[in-house]
Design a protein around this motif. Structure first.
Motif, PDB file in Angstrom:
ATOM      1  N   UNK A   1      34.207  44.770  53.018  1.00 43.16           N
ATOM      2  CA  UNK A   1      35.531  45.282  52.663  1.00 43.16           C
ATOM      3  C   UNK A   1      36.208  44.376  51.645  1.00 43.16           C
ATOM      4  N   UNK A   2      36.043  43.066  51.774  1.00 42.84           N
ATOM      5  CA  UNK A   2      36.650  42.130  50.825  1.00 42.84           C
ATOM      6  C   UNK A   2      36.028  42.300  49.444  1.00 42.84           C
ATOM      7  N   UNK A   3      34.688  42.406  49.370  1.00 46.95           N
ATOM      8  CA  UNK A   3      34.024  42.545  48.077  1.00 46.95           C
ATOM      9  C   UNK A   3      34.412  43.839  47.382  1.00 46.95           C
ATOM     10  N   UNK A   4      34.362  44.948  48.117  1.00 43.87           N
ATOM     11  CA  UNK A   4      34.672  46.240  47.504  1.00 43.87           C
ATOM     12  C   UNK A   4      36.150  46.337  47.154  1.00 43.87           C
ATOM     13  N   UNK A   5      37.032  45.794  47.999  1.00 49.05           N
ATOM     14  CA  UNK A   5      38.462  45.834  47.696  1.00 49.05           C
ATOM     15  C   UNK A   5      38.781  45.019  46.441  1.00 49.05           C
ATOM     16  N   UNK A   6      38.082  43.904  46.236  1.00 51.31           N
ATOM     17  CA  UNK A   6      38.312  43.107  45.024  1.00 51.31           C
ATOM     18  C   UNK A   6      37.923  43.897  43.777  1.00 51.31           C
ATOM     19  N   UNK A   7      36.786  44.579  43.834  1.00 49.37           N
ATOM     20  CA  UNK A   7      36.344  45.380  42.682  1.00 49.37           C
ATOM     21  C   UNK A   7      37.301  46.545  42.423  1.00 49.37           C
ATOM     22  N   UNK A   8      37.682  47.257  43.476  1.00 45.95           N
ATOM     23  CA  UNK A   8      38.591  48.388  43.308  1.00 45.95           C
ATOM     24  C   UNK A   8      39.990  47.939  42.897  1.00 45.95           C
ATOM     25  N   UNK A   9      40.410  46.760  43.345  1.00 45.84           N
ATOM     26  CA  UNK A   9      41.684  46.232  42.895  1.00 45.84           C
ATOM     27  C   UNK A   9      41.685  45.947  41.404  1.00 45.84           C
ATOM     28  N   UNK A  10      40.584  45.414  40.884  1.00 47.75           N
ATOM     29  CA  UNK A  10      40.482  45.189  39.438  1.00 47.75           C
ATOM     30  C   UNK A  10      40.514  46.512  38.684  1.00 47.75           C
ATOM     31  N   UNK A  11      39.833  47.523  39.220  1.00 44.98           N
ATOM     32  CA  UNK A  11      39.868  48.843  38.585  1.00 44.98           C
ATOM     33  C   UNK A  11      41.269  49.433  38.603  1.00 44.98           C
ATOM     34  N   UNK A  12      41.981  49.272  39.694  1.00 48.74           N
ATOM     35  CA  UNK A  12      43.346  49.775  39.774  1.00 48.74           C
ATOM     36  C   UNK A  12      44.243  49.094  38.750  1.00 48.74           C
ATOM     37  N   UNK A  13      44.046  47.803  38.564  1.00 51.84           N
ATOM     38  CA  UNK A  13      44.842  47.053  37.593  1.00 51.84           C
ATOM     39  C   UNK A  13      44.536  47.497  36.165  1.00 51.84           C
ATOM     40  N   UNK A  14      43.262  47.705  35.854  1.00 55.35           N
ATOM     41  CA  UNK A  14      42.883  48.092  34.510  1.00 55.35           C
ATOM     42  C   UNK A  14      43.313  49.517  34.175  1.00 55.35           C
ATOM     43  N   UNK A  15      43.210  50.423  35.134  1.00 51.94           N
ATOM     44  CA  UNK A  15      43.510  51.828  34.900  1.00 51.94           C
ATOM     45  C   UNK A  15      44.953  52.201  35.223  1.00 51.94           C
ATOM     46  N   UNK A  60      46.507  52.553  38.055  1.00 53.02           N
ATOM     47  CA  UNK A  60      46.581  53.548  39.119  1.00 53.02           C
ATOM     48  C   UNK A  60      46.204  52.893  40.435  1.00 53.02           C
ATOM     49  N   UNK A  61      46.789  53.391  41.520  1.00 54.22           N
ATOM     50  CA  UNK A  61      46.486  52.871  42.853  1.00 54.22           C
ATOM     51  C   UNK A  61      45.489  53.742  43.597  1.00 54.22           C
ATOM     52  N   UNK A  62      44.964  54.765  42.966  1.00 54.76           N
ATOM     53  CA  UNK A  62      44.070  55.688  43.660  1.00 54.76           C
ATOM     54  C   UNK A  62      42.831  55.013  44.241  1.00 54.76           C
ATOM     55  N   UNK A  63      42.110  54.127  43.523  1.00 53.16           N
ATOM     56  CA  UNK A  63      40.932  53.498  44.137  1.00 53.16           C
ATOM     57  C   UNK A  63      41.245  52.748  45.425  1.00 53.16           C
ATOM     58  N   UNK A  64      42.301  51.942  45.420  1.00 46.98           N
ATOM     59  CA  UNK A  64      42.629  51.177  46.622  1.00 46.98           C
ATOM     60  C   UNK A  64      43.120  52.084  47.745  1.00 46.98           C
ATOM     61  N   UNK A  65      43.908  53.093  47.414  1.00 45.88           N
ATOM     62  CA  UNK A  65      44.423  53.985  48.448  1.00 45.88           C
ATOM     63  C   UNK A  65      43.304  54.816  49.072  1.00 45.88           C
TER      64      UNK A  65
END
Length: 342
Positions: free
Chosen positions: A96-110, A112-117
């Motif tokens: 969960x920590x690894x995937x949340x870190x990757x999705x958090x970076x995607x949310x920041x770049x795009x 949008x909060x959709x990946x994390x949500x």
């Protein structure tokens, strides 16, 4: 005079987010199509069939015991050390920590909060559904089995379905679900399937789960991934609400109130409400909402860029440096004052 405000760390983060591109419009968001509904129904039927087969102590339970007596960890002991680490890919905390870190970076770049949500919604469904099934059926694992040939149900265990397997399906499958293009989704789906299948079989090799536990874990994780399109609309609403709260909070911090259709106006300025209904022949009455503050004098601004004293061009003053006096007469002229004396 320095008038620039010192930016806090949060202000710099917001400024960086504002410079990033807005949410891409070309993202391929999965929909609950007819094909997906059929696949969801088939997976649910498979889930129920596994539960019924274990509850009735059918051939699947006998096969579980045969695999347990085979003891795979004794047949291939040379891979035991590697699989002890490989099974971590199914543990909820590290993954969960690894995937949340990757999705958090995607949310920041795009932006949008959709990946994390979506990842949070998937983990919530996983904890609720798989956790309820584990506690409700209470099956014991191979290392704690009490009677040969029994299904070991209702004895206070918590291994049916396999949590490692279901977590591997959801955690790595969410990356495929959130892929930007169909081609990337196909590649990531194949990769997540390999990881989740290998993690499930690793638990059987280590003797921590029955084979039927792994079957049910695969089905439980797949059901969650197939049901995610139903949560797209609520996630979109939550995302819009979060961004709206962020903008209102930023407006309060900066002292700016945004009125729809009129732009931004500073707090404390004289704001007027629509005129009240007045009798015919009378002028409309306007009520001040806040008392107007006195106008501040405009700050002095230099006409050009500031230069150091050493860089300025020296200017020779013209005329006398002495201050003028009304009673002083230039030299060489006759004074108009009377001369005192005899």
């Amino acid at each position: 005079m320095r008038t620039e405000r010192n930016l806090t760390r949060l202000d710099r983060v917001f400024a960086r987010l504002d410079r990033e591109p807005e949410r891409p419009t070309h993202l391929d968001v999965p929909r609950m199509s007819r094909h997906r509904v059929v696949l969801f129904s088939a997976t649910l039927a498979f889930y129920l069939a596994i539960v019924v087969a274990v509850l009735t102590t059918s051939w699947l339970v006998r096969f579980d015991w045969q695999v347990m007596f085979f003891r795979p960890y004794q047949q291939w002991p040379e891979i035991h050390a590697f699989l002890d680490y490989w099974v971590v890919l199914g543990q909820r905390g590290p993954t969960a920590v690894m995937v949340a870190a990757w999705l958090g970076w995607r949310s920041w770049r795009q932006h949008t909060l959709r990946p994390l949500l979506m990842f949070g919604a998937a983990l919530l469904l996983l904890n609720v559904t798989v956790g309820a099934a584990k506690i409700g059926m209470g099956r014991l694992g191979p290392h704690y089995a009490t009677a040969i040939g029994s299904n070991e149900m209702w004895l206070g265990g918590d291994i049916f379905p396999s949590g490692h397997t279901a977590n591997a399906v959801v955690t790595w499958g969410i990356l495929a679900y959130l892929a930007s293009t169909p081609r990337t989704r196909r590649y990531l789906s194949a990769l997540s399937a390999v990881v989740s299948l290998s993690v499930g079989l690793t638990t059987v090799y280590l003797g921590t789960h029955w084979l039927s536990d792994v079957f049910l874990g695969w089905a439980a994780g797949l059901l969650i991934l197939l049901a995610l399109p139903w949560f797209e609309t609520p996630i979109t609403r939550v995302e819009a609400m979060i961004f709206s709260l962020r903008e209102s909070w930023r407006a309060r911090r900066t002292g700016i109130i945004t009125v729809p259709g009129t732009g931004a106006s500073p707090v404390g300025a004289s704001a007027m409400v629509p005129p009240r209904t007045a009798p015919e022949g009378d002028a409309p009455v306007r009520e001040p909402v806040a008392a107007a503050r006195g106008a501040r004098p405009a700050a002095y601004l230099a006409p050009g860029p500031h230069t150091a004293r050493s860089e300025r061009t020296p200017v020779t003053p013209a005329g006398s440096r002495r201050p003028p006096h009304s009673d002083r007469v230039p030299r060489g002229t006759t004074s108009a004052r009377p001369v005192a004396g005899g």
